[in-house]
Design an enzyme around this catalytic site. Structure first.
Site, PDB file in Angstrom:
ATOM      1  N   ASP A  13       0.813  -1.227   0.000  1.00  0.00           N
ATOM      2  CA  ASP A  13       0.000   0.000   0.000  1.00  0.00           C
ATOM      3  C   ASP A  13       0.845   1.276   0.000  1.00  0.00           C
ATOM      4  OD1 ASP A  13      -2.230  -1.662   0.102  1.00  0.00           O
ATOM      5  OD2 ASP A  13      -2.198  -1.700   2.290  1.00  0.00           O
ATOM      6  N   LYS A  16       1.805   2.063  -5.116  1.00  0.00           N
ATOM      7  CA  LYS A  16       2.374   1.477  -6.354  1.00  0.00           C
ATOM      8  C   LYS A  16       1.468   1.755  -7.553  1.00  0.00           C
ATOM      9  CE  LYS A  16       2.366  -2.536  -4.260  1.00  0.00           C
ATOM     10  NZ  LYS A  16       2.070  -2.122  -2.874  1.00  0.00           N
ATOM     11  N   HIS A  41      -4.616  -1.863  -5.870  1.00  0.00           N
ATOM     12  CA  HIS A  41      -3.789  -0.761  -6.383  1.00  0.00           C
ATOM     13  C   HIS A  41      -4.714   0.344  -6.873  1.00  0.00           C
ATOM     14  CE1 HIS A  41      -0.187  -3.691  -7.126  1.00  0.00           C
ATOM     15  NE2 HIS A  41      -0.576  -3.640  -5.872  1.00  0.00           N
ATOM     16  N   GLN A 223       1.984  -6.115  -3.136  1.00  0.00           N
ATOM     17  CA  GLN A 223       2.427  -6.185  -1.736  1.00  0.00           C
ATOM     18  C   GLN A 223       3.728  -5.376  -1.550  1.00  0.00           C
ATOM     19  OE1 GLN A 223       1.381  -9.625  -3.120  1.00  0.00           O
ATOM     20  NE2 GLN A 223      -0.542  -8.653  -2.631  1.00  0.00           N
TER      21      GLN A 223
HETATM   22  P1  GDP Z   1      -0.758   0.261  -3.569  1.00  0.00           P
HETATM   23  O1  GDP Z   1      -1.370  -1.006  -3.094  1.00  0.00           O
HETATM   24  O2  GDP Z   1       0.697   0.349  -3.288  1.00  0.00           O
HETATM   25  O3  GDP Z   1      -1.074   0.558  -4.996  1.00  0.00           O
HETATM   26  O4  GDP Z   1      -1.426   1.422  -2.701  1.00  0.00           O
HETATM   27  P2  GDP Z   1      -2.990   1.560  -2.332  1.00  0.00           P
HETATM   28  O5  GDP Z   1      -3.725   1.977  -3.541  1.00  0.00           O
HETATM   29  O6  GDP Z   1      -3.466   0.358  -1.611  1.00  0.00           O
HETATM   30  O7  GDP Z   1      -2.942   2.694  -1.246  1.00  0.00           O
HETATM   31  C1  GDP Z   1      -2.436   3.955  -1.531  1.00  0.00           C
HETATM   32  C2  GDP Z   1      -3.539   4.994  -1.230  1.00  0.00           C
HETATM   33  O8  GDP Z   1      -2.970   6.283  -1.166  1.00  0.00           O
HETATM   34  C3  GDP Z   1      -4.579   5.078  -2.333  1.00  0.00           C
HETATM   35  O9  GDP Z   1      -5.799   5.469  -1.764  1.00  0.00           O
HETATM   36  C4  GDP Z   1      -4.044   6.186  -3.243  1.00  0.00           C
HETATM   37  O10 GDP Z   1      -5.068   6.845  -3.977  1.00  0.00           O
HETATM   38  C5  GDP Z   1      -3.446   7.113  -2.224  1.00  0.00           C
HETATM   39  N1  GDP Z   1      -2.266   7.874  -2.659  1.00  0.00           N
HETATM   40  C6  GDP Z   1      -1.283   7.515  -3.521  1.00  0.00           C
HETATM   41  N2  GDP Z   1      -0.327   8.458  -3.557  1.00  0.00           N
HETATM   42  C7  GDP Z   1      -0.720   9.431  -2.694  1.00  0.00           C
HETATM   43  C8  GDP Z   1      -0.132  10.667  -2.255  1.00  0.00           C
HETATM   44  O11 GDP Z   1       0.953  11.044  -2.649  1.00  0.00           O
HETATM   45  N3  GDP Z   1      -0.842  11.390  -1.333  1.00  0.00           N
HETATM   46  C9  GDP Z   1      -2.055  10.988  -0.842  1.00  0.00           C
HETATM   47  N4  GDP Z   1      -2.650  11.756   0.047  1.00  0.00           N
HETATM   48  N5  GDP Z   1      -2.619   9.824  -1.239  1.00  0.00           N
HETATM   49  C10 GDP Z   1      -1.953   9.066  -2.133  1.00  0.00           C
HETATM   50  P1  IMO Z   2      -0.902  -4.232  -2.199  1.00  0.00           P
HETATM   51  O1  IMO Z   2      -0.429  -4.815  -3.494  1.00  0.00           O
HETATM   52  C1  IMO Z   2      -0.940  -4.579   2.142  1.00  0.00           C
HETATM   53  C2  IMO Z   2      -1.090  -8.626   3.821  1.00  0.00           C
HETATM   54  C3  IMO Z   2      -2.342  -9.063   4.543  1.00  0.00           C
HETATM   55  C4  IMO Z   2      -1.741 -10.016   5.570  1.00  0.00           C
HETATM   56  C5  IMO Z   2      -0.618 -10.695   4.785  1.00  0.00           C
HETATM   57  C6  IMO Z   2      -1.006 -12.043   4.192  1.00  0.00           C
HETATM   58  O2  IMO Z   2      -2.199  -3.528  -2.287  1.00  0.00           O
HETATM   59  O3  IMO Z   2       0.180  -3.438  -1.559  1.00  0.00           O
HETATM   60  P2  IMO Z   2      -2.529 -12.748   2.131  1.00  0.00           P
HETATM   61  O4  IMO Z   2      -3.979 -12.473   1.837  1.00  0.00           O
HETATM   62  O5  IMO Z   2      -1.606 -12.220   1.094  1.00  0.00           O
HETATM   63  O6  IMO Z   2      -2.259 -14.192   2.451  1.00  0.00           O
HETATM   64  O7  IMO Z   2      -2.244 -11.939   3.490  1.00  0.00           O
HETATM   65  O8  IMO Z   2      -0.294  -9.801   3.728  1.00  0.00           O
HETATM   66  N1  IMO Z   2      -1.303  -8.135   2.426  1.00  0.00           N
HETATM   67  C7  IMO Z   2      -1.211  -6.834   2.074  1.00  0.00           C
HETATM   68  N2  IMO Z   2      -0.995  -5.738   2.819  1.00  0.00           N
HETATM   69  N3  IMO Z   2      -1.045  -4.478   0.817  1.00  0.00           N
HETATM   70  C8  IMO Z   2      -1.241  -5.576   0.051  1.00  0.00           C
HETATM   71  O9  IMO Z   2      -1.221  -5.538  -1.296  1.00  0.00           O
HETATM   72  C9  IMO Z   2      -1.369  -6.828   0.685  1.00  0.00           C
HETATM   73  N4  IMO Z   2      -1.581  -8.081   0.239  1.00  0.00           N
HETATM   74  C10 IMO Z   2      -1.526  -8.875   1.322  1.00  0.00           C
HETATM   75  O10 IMO Z   2      -3.006  -7.978   5.143  1.00  0.00           O
HETATM   76  O11 IMO Z   2      -1.134  -9.281   6.595  1.00  0.00           O
HETATM   77 MG    MG Z   3      -2.904  -1.652  -1.849  1.00  0.00          MG
END
Ligand code: GDP
Ligand code: IMO
Ligand code: MG
Length: 423
Positions: A13, A16, A41, A223
């Site tokens: 999170d 990416k 993502h 991840q």
């Molecule tokens: P990923 O799994 O690595 O793609 O990340 P996620 O999408 O799960 O979580 C990132 C969150 O932060 C999402 O809600 C994005 O829209 C948000 N986000 C990404 N870059 C920024 C930033 O620079 N600032 C803020 N405030 N939010 C961001």
């Molecule tokens: P993105 O790509 C954050 C965490 C779960 C749990 C552990 C194992 O969005 O960054 P699983 O379901 O994979 O067997 O769970 O990994 N986990 C993540 N945490 N971002 C993710 O993906 C995750 N994918 C799995 O919360 O702790």
């Molecule tokens: Mg994510």
């Protein structure tokens, strides 16, 4: 021509999805290499938010081909729902989505076993998407792959053999109702019809694109490094290799064709699910970070645990992944703070630890050593040039860069495409 790997450097999170979307206008192909629909993502374009679980985050750039590599585990329902959702926004998959014939399929019993395992005492807070049980079958050489969908007889036989074993387990060990074999066969046969046109010999396609067609490929990790089954905080990890090494095995692109590794680094730390987290803030400040950063899981909606930036952890991640350049994300989330702490090292029993303790029990017992930097207390979400950032923000970025040993090439100051500073 060359391939670039993009990895999450912390516990997932990191943002990416946003950075892949930004970068993919200079790439021809984006390929996911591991994980499954446990990933979430997020990409924000204008007022529209897209959350992708399986399809690479390059799909919102119409000239980019998106590939699901062999290292990914595919849940048919999640994939079909995602295709439908994107198509409802006018984004067609035709000629733009390719799926490796060697990717493994998540079966209904994988999701069921994931939820049963999580109801026991060795719970790790998974996403419940069947990831662990599917990779177990892959490594036990019992898994069902995309290629198996192409031969109806073979598919039926494999499902029957697998289900016999799983039903025994469900009935005798877990006292759970058995699953119906014909329902599963019908579901997976229908899935084959829906995705048949996308199934490809992915290593041949990607290597030809690199060697003969001069294409640029971005490899999108899901991840984060600390969730890696080998290099993460085991057992509180996922069951794949999100680290850069996984990109080669998960796609069929050899290491000699990788030219660059980009790490996505959140300006603070979050973690969702259980496991050690040395810089976690369990007080009001942690709650504030969650609110300011909207830190709720993109896949499960669970609140994310929040804490200070951990340079000791990211330094380890840099080493394991070979990160050369970093994209710093969510810097804007720190804008309300008077001062910002950064963990620069760990201590245990009063002594500095030089190497990163991946062992969960050991990591639980370390004490972070913090340095404190001044906050900038200004809204930076509208800034598009590095020069225009407050001096304290630049100081924080320089400190991160020095501490972690990488150059910073992108700074993200908000979720939208235009809230991005490129250096
Ligand atoms: P990923 O799994 O690595 O793609 O990340 P996620 O999408 O799960 O979580 C990132 C969150 O932060 C999402 O809600 C994005 O829209 C948000 N986000 C990404 N870059 C920024 C930033 O620079 N600032 C803020 N405030 N939010 C961001
Ligand atoms: P993105 O790509 C954050 C965490 C779960 C749990 C552990 C194992 O969005 O960054 P699983 O379901 O994979 O067997 O769970 O990994 N986990 C993540 N945490 N971002 C993710 O993906 C995750 N994918 C799995 O919360 O702790
Ligand atoms: Mg994510």
């Amino acid at each position: 021509m060359s391939a670039t790997i993009l990895v999450g450097s912390q516990w997932g999170d990191e943002g990416k999805g946003k950075i892949v979307d930004i970068l993919s206008d200079r790439f021809d192909i984006v390929v996911r290499y591991q994980g499954g629909a446990n990933a979430g993502h997020t990409i924000v374009i204008g007022d529209q938010q897209y959350i992708l679980h399986l399809i690479p985050s390059g799909i919102l750039r119409k000239d980019v081909i998106c590939v699901i590599g062999n290292g990914v585990v595919i849940d048919p329902k999640a994939l079909l729902d995602e295709i439908k959702l994107l198509e409802s926004h006018g984004i067609s998959m035709k000629g733009r989505l390719l799926i490796s014939q060697n990717a493994h399929l998540i079966m209904p019993y994988h999701k069921l076993l994931d939820s049963i395992n999580e109801s026991g005492s060795s719970k790790i807070g998974t996403t419940g998407r069947g990831i662990g049980p599917c990779y177990i079958d892959k490594y036990a050489r019992k898994g069902i792959k995309i290629v198996d969908l192409l031969d109806r007889k073979e598919l039926e036989a494999k499902i029957r053999v697998n289900l016999e074993e799983k039903n025994n387990l469900l009935k005798k060990v877990y006292n759970h109702a058995e699953l119906d074999v014909n329902t599963i066969i019908d579901e997976y046969t229908a899935f084959d019809e829906a995705i048949d046109e996308y199934i490809t010999d992915v290593p041949a396609y990607l290597n030809r694109a690199l060697d003969d067609e001069g294409k640029e490929i971005l490899m999108e990790g899901a991840q984060g490094a600390l969730l890696d089954v080998d290099h993460g905080t085991y057992p509180f990890v996922t069951s794949s290799n999100p680290t850069s090494g996984g990109a080669c095995t998960g796609t069929g692109i050899p290491p000699t064709k990788i030219s660059n590794v980009i790490g996505i680094v959140k300006a603070y730390t979050t973690r969702v699910g259980l496991g050690p987290f040395p810089t976690e803030l369990t007080d009001e400040l942690g709650e504030n970070l969650r609110t300011w950063g909207a830190e709720f899981g993109a896949t499960t909606g669970r609140p994310r645990r929040c804490g200070w930036f951990d340079a000791a952890l990211v330094r380890y991640s840099r080493m394991i992944n070979g990160i050369q350049r970093a994209a710093i994300t969510k810097l804007d989330v720190l804008s309300n703070l008077d001062e910002i702490k950064v963990c620069v090292a760990y201590e245990q029993n009063g002594k500095r630890i030089n190497s990163f303790p991946t062992n969960a029990h050991r990591l639980e017992s370390v004490t972070p050593v913090y340095e404190t930097l001044p906050g900038w207390k200004k809204d930076i979400t509208g800034i598009t040039k590095y020069e225009d950032l407050p001096s304290e923000t630049k100081e924080y970025l320089s400190f991160m860069s020095e501490q972690c040993g990488f150059e910073i090439s992108i700074i993200s100051v908000g979720p939208k495409r235009n809230q991005t500073i490129e250096l």
